[in-house]
Design a protein around this motif. Structure first.
Motif, PDB file in Angstrom:
ATOM      1  N   PRO A  52       0.818  -1.229   0.000  1.00 58.54           N
ATOM      2  CA  PRO A  52       0.000   0.000   0.000  1.00 58.54           C
ATOM      3  C   PRO A  52       0.845   1.268   0.000  1.00 58.54           C
ATOM      4  O   PRO A  52       1.842   1.367   0.717  1.00 58.54           O
ATOM      5  N   LEU A  53       0.433   2.221  -0.818  1.00 60.20           N
ATOM      6  CA  LEU A  53       1.076   3.530  -0.914  1.00 60.20           C
ATOM      7  C   LEU A  53      -0.001   4.594  -0.805  1.00 60.20           C
ATOM      8  O   LEU A  53      -0.882   4.683  -1.663  1.00 60.20           O
ATOM      9  N   LEU A  54       0.061   5.400   0.250  1.00 64.76           N
ATOM     10  CA  LEU A  54      -0.875   6.510   0.423  1.00 64.76           C
ATOM     11  C   LEU A  54      -0.302   7.723  -0.294  1.00 64.76           C
ATOM     12  O   LEU A  54       0.796   8.188   0.027  1.00 64.76           O
ATOM     13  N   VAL A  55      -1.039   8.245  -1.265  1.00 63.72           N
ATOM     14  CA  VAL A  55      -0.568   9.364  -2.089  1.00 63.72           C
ATOM     15  C   VAL A  55      -1.274  10.640  -1.650  1.00 63.72           C
ATOM     16  O   VAL A  55      -2.504  10.717  -1.656  1.00 63.72           O
ATOM     17  N   VAL A  56      -0.477  11.642  -1.276  1.00 68.04           N
ATOM     18  CA  VAL A  56      -0.990  12.912  -0.769  1.00 68.04           C
ATOM     19  C   VAL A  56      -0.681  13.993  -1.807  1.00 68.04           C
ATOM     20  O   VAL A  56       0.477  14.322  -2.054  1.00 68.04           O
ATOM     21  N   HIS A  57      -1.705  14.543  -2.411  1.00 67.75           N
ATOM     22  CA  HIS A  57      -1.576  15.446  -3.557  1.00 67.75           C
ATOM     23  C   HIS A  57      -1.059  16.834  -3.165  1.00 67.75           C
ATOM     24  O   HIS A  57      -1.011  17.202  -1.996  1.00 67.75           O
ATOM     25  N   GLY A  58      -0.754  17.620  -4.192  1.00 68.46           N
ATOM     26  CA  GLY A  58      -0.272  18.979  -3.998  1.00 68.46           C
ATOM     27  C   GLY A  58      -1.369  20.013  -4.162  1.00 68.46           C
ATOM     28  O   GLY A  58      -2.565  19.695  -4.224  1.00 68.46           O
ATOM     29  N   SER A  59      -0.962  21.283  -4.247  1.00 69.78           N
ATOM     30  CA  SER A  59      -1.930  22.381  -4.398  1.00 69.78           C
ATOM     31  C   SER A  59      -2.723  22.239  -5.692  1.00 69.78           C
ATOM     32  O   SER A  59      -2.196  21.828  -6.723  1.00 69.78           O
ATOM     33  N   GLY A  60      -3.991  22.610  -5.617  1.00 67.30           N
ATOM     34  CA  GLY A  60      -4.840  22.542  -6.793  1.00 67.30           C
ATOM     35  C   GLY A  60      -5.254  21.133  -7.147  1.00 67.30           C
ATOM     36  O   GLY A  60      -5.765  20.892  -8.245  1.00 67.30           O
ATOM     37  N   GLY A  61      -5.044  20.208  -6.208  1.00 64.84           N
ATOM     38  CA  GLY A  61      -5.300  18.815  -6.523  1.00 64.84           C
ATOM     39  C   GLY A  61      -6.533  18.237  -5.878  1.00 64.84           C
ATOM     40  O   GLY A  61      -7.567  18.871  -5.743  1.00 64.84           O
ATOM     41  N   GLY A  62      -6.385  17.007  -5.464  1.00 63.28           N
ATOM     42  CA  GLY A  62      -7.442  16.180  -4.933  1.00 63.28           C
ATOM     43  C   GLY A  62      -7.036  14.756  -5.211  1.00 63.28           C
ATOM     44  O   GLY A  62      -5.945  14.506  -5.746  1.00 63.28           O
ATOM     45  N   PHE A  63      -7.893  13.810  -4.894  1.00 61.23           N
ATOM     46  CA  PHE A  63      -7.556  12.410  -5.159  1.00 61.23           C
ATOM     47  C   PHE A  63      -7.218  12.210  -6.633  1.00 61.23           C
ATOM     48  O   PHE A  63      -6.379  11.363  -6.992  1.00 61.23           O
ATOM     49  N   ASP A  64      -7.880  12.981  -7.508  1.00 54.25           N
ATOM     50  CA  ASP A  64      -7.682  12.807  -8.945  1.00 54.25           C
ATOM     51  C   ASP A  64      -6.270  13.186  -9.368  1.00 54.25           C
ATOM     52  O   ASP A  64      -5.649  12.508 -10.189  1.00 54.25           O
ATOM     53  N   GLN A  65      -5.736  14.281  -8.796  1.00 55.87           N
ATOM     54  CA  GLN A  65      -4.358  14.658  -9.111  1.00 55.87           C
ATOM     55  C   GLN A  65      -3.387  13.618  -8.570  1.00 55.87           C
ATOM     56  O   GLN A  65      -2.425  13.227  -9.243  1.00 55.87           O
ATOM     57  N   GLY A  66      -3.632  13.163  -7.332  1.00 53.37           N
ATOM     58  CA  GLY A  66      -2.764  12.148  -6.756  1.00 53.37           C
ATOM     59  C   GLY A  66      -2.756  10.874  -7.572  1.00 53.37           C
ATOM     60  O   GLY A  66      -1.707  10.262  -7.798  1.00 53.37           O
ATOM     61  N   MET A  67      -3.937  10.482  -8.043  1.00 50.91           N
ATOM     62  CA  MET A  67      -4.020   9.275  -8.850  1.00 50.91           C
ATOM     63  C   MET A  67      -3.346   9.476 -10.200  1.00 50.91           C
ATOM     64  O   MET A  67      -2.721   8.542 -10.741  1.00 50.91           O
ATOM     65  N   ALA A  68      -3.449  10.680 -10.761  1.00 50.12           N
ATOM     66  CA  ALA A  68      -2.779  10.957 -12.030  1.00 50.12           C
ATOM     67  C   ALA A  68      -1.258  10.826 -11.876  1.00 50.12           C
ATOM     68  O   ALA A  68      -0.568  10.334 -12.770  1.00 50.12           O
ATOM     69  N   TRP A  69      -0.734  11.272 -10.729  1.00 54.55           N
ATOM     70  CA  TRP A  69       0.703  11.140 -10.452  1.00 54.55           C
ATOM     71  C   TRP A  69       1.108   9.677 -10.305  1.00 54.55           C
ATOM     72  O   TRP A  69       2.148   9.250 -10.806  1.00 54.55           O
ATOM     73  N   ALA A  70       0.297   8.907  -9.572  1.00 58.35           N
ATOM     74  CA  ALA A  70       0.764   7.603  -9.098  1.00 58.35           C
ATOM     75  C   ALA A  70       0.129   6.398  -9.763  1.00 58.35           C
ATOM     76  O   ALA A  70       0.556   5.271  -9.504  1.00 58.35           O
ATOM     77  N   ARG A  71      -0.870   6.583 -10.611  1.00 62.57           N
ATOM     78  CA  ARG A  71      -1.547   5.415 -11.197  1.00 62.57           C
ATOM     79  C   ARG A  71      -0.587   4.436 -11.867  1.00 62.57           C
ATOM     80  O   ARG A  71      -0.783   3.212 -11.755  1.00 62.57           O
ATOM     81  N   PRO A  72       0.464   4.895 -12.567  1.00 60.52           N
ATOM     82  CA  PRO A  72       1.378   3.925 -13.191  1.00 60.52           C
ATOM     83  C   PRO A  72       2.005   2.959 -12.188  1.00 60.52           C
ATOM     84  O   PRO A  72       2.405   1.850 -12.561  1.00 60.52           O
ATOM     85  N   LEU A  73       2.083   3.345 -10.927  1.00 66.46           N
ATOM     86  CA  LEU A  73       2.679   2.465  -9.919  1.00 66.46           C
ATOM     87  C   LEU A  73       1.805   1.246  -9.659  1.00 66.46           C
ATOM     88  O   LEU A  73       2.292   0.225  -9.164  1.00 66.46           O
ATOM     89  N   ALA A  82      -5.104   7.154  -3.202  1.00 63.65           N
ATOM     90  CA  ALA A  82      -4.967   8.602  -3.379  1.00 63.65           C
ATOM     91  C   ALA A  82      -6.058   9.314  -2.600  1.00 63.65           C
ATOM     92  O   ALA A  82      -7.239   9.038  -2.783  1.00 63.65           O
ATOM     93  N   VAL A  83      -5.660  10.230  -1.740  1.00 61.80           N
ATOM     94  CA  VAL A  83      -6.584  10.902  -0.830  1.00 61.80           C
ATOM     95  C   VAL A  83      -6.817  12.344  -1.278  1.00 61.80           C
ATOM     96  O   VAL A  83      -5.951  12.954  -1.912  1.00 61.80           O
ATOM     97  N   SER A  84      -7.986  12.882  -0.961  1.00 69.55           N
ATOM     98  CA  SER A  84      -8.223  14.321  -1.103  1.00 69.55           C
ATOM     99  C   SER A  84      -7.963  14.957   0.262  1.00 69.55           C
ATOM    100  O   SER A  84      -8.602  14.579   1.252  1.00 69.55           O
ATOM    101  N   ARG A  85      -7.050  15.917   0.319  1.00 71.92           N
ATOM    102  CA  ARG A  85      -6.743  16.578   1.587  1.00 71.92           C
ATOM    103  C   ARG A  85      -7.881  17.503   2.018  1.00 71.92           C
ATOM    104  O   ARG A  85      -8.805  17.775   1.253  1.00 71.92           O
ATOM    105  N   PHE A  86      -7.762  18.016   3.232  1.00 72.46           N
ATOM    106  CA  PHE A  86      -8.773  18.935   3.765  1.00 72.46           C
ATOM    107  C   PHE A  86      -9.039  20.076   2.781  1.00 72.46           C
ATOM    108  O   PHE A  86      -8.116  20.726   2.284  1.00 72.46           O
ATOM    109  N   GLY A  87     -10.318  20.336   2.525  1.00 71.71           N
ATOM    110  CA  GLY A  87     -10.701  21.477   1.692  1.00 71.71           C
ATOM    111  C   GLY A  87     -10.619  21.216   0.207  1.00 71.71           C
ATOM    112  O   GLY A  87     -10.816  22.138  -0.589  1.00 71.71           O
ATOM    113  N   TYR A  88     -10.346  19.974  -0.172  1.00 70.42           N
ATOM    114  CA  TYR A  88     -10.263  19.625  -1.592  1.00 70.42           C
ATOM    115  C   TYR A  88     -11.380  18.656  -1.963  1.00 70.42           C
ATOM    116  O   TYR A  88     -11.585  17.627  -1.297  1.00 70.42           O
ATOM    117  N   LEU A  89     -12.109  19.031  -3.018  1.00 66.60           N
ATOM    118  CA  LEU A  89     -13.197  18.218  -3.539  1.00 66.60           C
ATOM    119  C   LEU A  89     -14.166  17.826  -2.429  1.00 66.60           C
ATOM    120  O   LEU A  89     -14.725  18.683  -1.777  1.00 66.60           O
TER     121      LEU A  89
END
Length: 396
Positions: free
Chosen positions: A56-77, A86-93
């Motif tokens: 398991p790898l918990l992916v924490v996205h950057g600014s302007g993101g959400g779970f979707d950005q995190g998944m876009a970064w890490a899906r190839p893994l 891939a998680v949406s941080r506080f205040g995202y989505l």
């Protein structure tokens, strides 16, 4: 006549722009709602997406993101034997912003999600503004973090460490927040000033993107497009901007998880210097710095993905080795867990270990690089123990 025709054309153009904007926004909103789940945790509602099978790898996205950005970064893994969460941080989505939205509170929420998913330990990857809460997870909950990965992290550095890029001014921050606070303005920027969006919002030289492969250009453009709808990310964006202006030092020396830190010198957000400093303060940290690549590490995606996969899988192997030694070796060779791991460390913790086998009644390690026998590395500890088949079990 001419004025009337011009007015008509202006009206038609305005109608077309409005229609196109509403259409694109609807598509973006639908895309941002696909594939995620709302977890009811003891820390509140947390949005996440989950794909792949393996470590398991918990992916924490950057600014302007959400779970979707995190998944876009890490899906190839997920194709490399890794379970990507891939998680949406506080205040995202769809993850609400609580009263306390600090990196410490966010770190606790990461662990709450792992609890809800029944995951005792996971690797944690923080991208950009996801770096602070990823680091805090490793600091506050070391028993839950098997490995830490920091990609272009927004992080503290002391004043005596030179900046690797000019600091973002308050005026520029205000302009960016205005742009990122309006779905229409950001949409217009993507359509009319995409290169400037890439340079200033994504902190990546657009000329680098233009010269990159088709796959890399597509990746960058996809990440830019995924920022829509920005209105559903606004609360998190505001918090990230405030955090970037008030970064403080963390107890990095207390992080025990093996750590990979990656950045590029031409990152417009200046993460390189802070990333290098951060890696220097963490035990067992490896820093990978590129001369070029920008905030999105253009041209290095495949190499970075490979290093992340190796780090995450390595953490699992180390865990299994601990269990294996504890189960089979210690009772015969009186080698403690710490001694065994010290032996492995002397071989290089970033060993490219690919298999464990029995050969000539020795415990031999087959590796991708230079790797001697444990008995040679142990400084005289005899490892001839007469192992039989099945004595040493390592679950792949």
């Amino acid at each position: 006549m001419i004025l009337g025709l011009s007015a008509l054309l202006a009206v038609l153009a305005s109608l077309w722009v409005g229609w196109q904007f509403r259409t694109d926004l609807a598509v973006a909103r639908a895309r941002s709602e696909q594939g995620s789940v709302l977890a009811q945790t003891r820390c509140g509602v947390i949005e996440y997406a989950d794909t792949g099978v393996g470590t398991p790898l918990l992916v924490v996205h950057g600014s302007g993101g959400g779970f979707d950005q995190g998944m876009a970064w890490a899906r190839p893994l997920a194709d490399k034997g890794i379970r990507v969460i891939a998680v949406s941080r506080f205040g995202y989505l769809r993850t609400p912003r609580p009263a306390d939205a600090s990196p410490e509170a966010q770190a606790d929420a990461h662990v709450c999600l792992l609890d809800t998913l029944g995951i005792p330990r996971a690797a944690v990857m923080g991208v950009s503004a996801g770096g602070p809460s990823a680091m805090q997870t490793a600091i506050r909950h070391p028993e839950r973090v098997s490995a830490l990965v920091l990609i272009v992290p927004i992080a503290y550095k002391p004043g005596n460490v030179a900046d690797s890029a000019p600091r973002v001014s308050d005026n520029k921050d205000a302009v960016l927040l205005r742009l990122l606070g309006s779905d229409f303005l950001f949409w217009a920027g993507l359509h009319g000033l995409r290169e400037q969006v890439i340079r200033h919002v994504l902190a990546t030289p657009p000329e680098l993107v233009a010269a990159a492969s088709a796959a890399e250009r597509s990746r960058v453009n996809d990440l830019a497009d995924r920022i829509l709808p920005v209105s559903e990310r606004a609360a998190g964006l505001i918090d990230d901007t405030r955090l970037g202006k008030s970064l403080r030092s963390y107890a990095l020396e207390s992080i025990t998880a093996p750590t990979l830190v990656v950045s590029a010198k031409d990152d417009g957000f200046g993460t390189y210097a802070a990333a290098d400093y951060t890696a220097s303060k963490i035990r067992n940290a490896k820093f990978v710095g590129y001369e070029q690549g920008g905030h999105l590490l253009v041209g290095h995606d495949n190499a970075v993905q490979a290093q992340i996969a190796a780090m995450v899988k390595q953490s699992t192997i180390v865990e299994q080795i601990k269990k294996g030694f504890r189960r089979s070796l210690f009772d015969r060779w009186t080698l403690s867990a710490s001694d065994a791991l010290a032996v492995l460390a002397r071989a290089g913790v970033d060993f490219n270990l690919v298999a464990l086998s029995h050969k000539n009644r020795h415990a031999d390690f087959e590796a991708g690089g230079d790797f001697g026998r444990l008995q040679d590395l142990a400084g005289g500890v005899a490892l001839d123990g007469g192992l039989g088949p099945g004595d040493f079990a390592l679950d792949a």
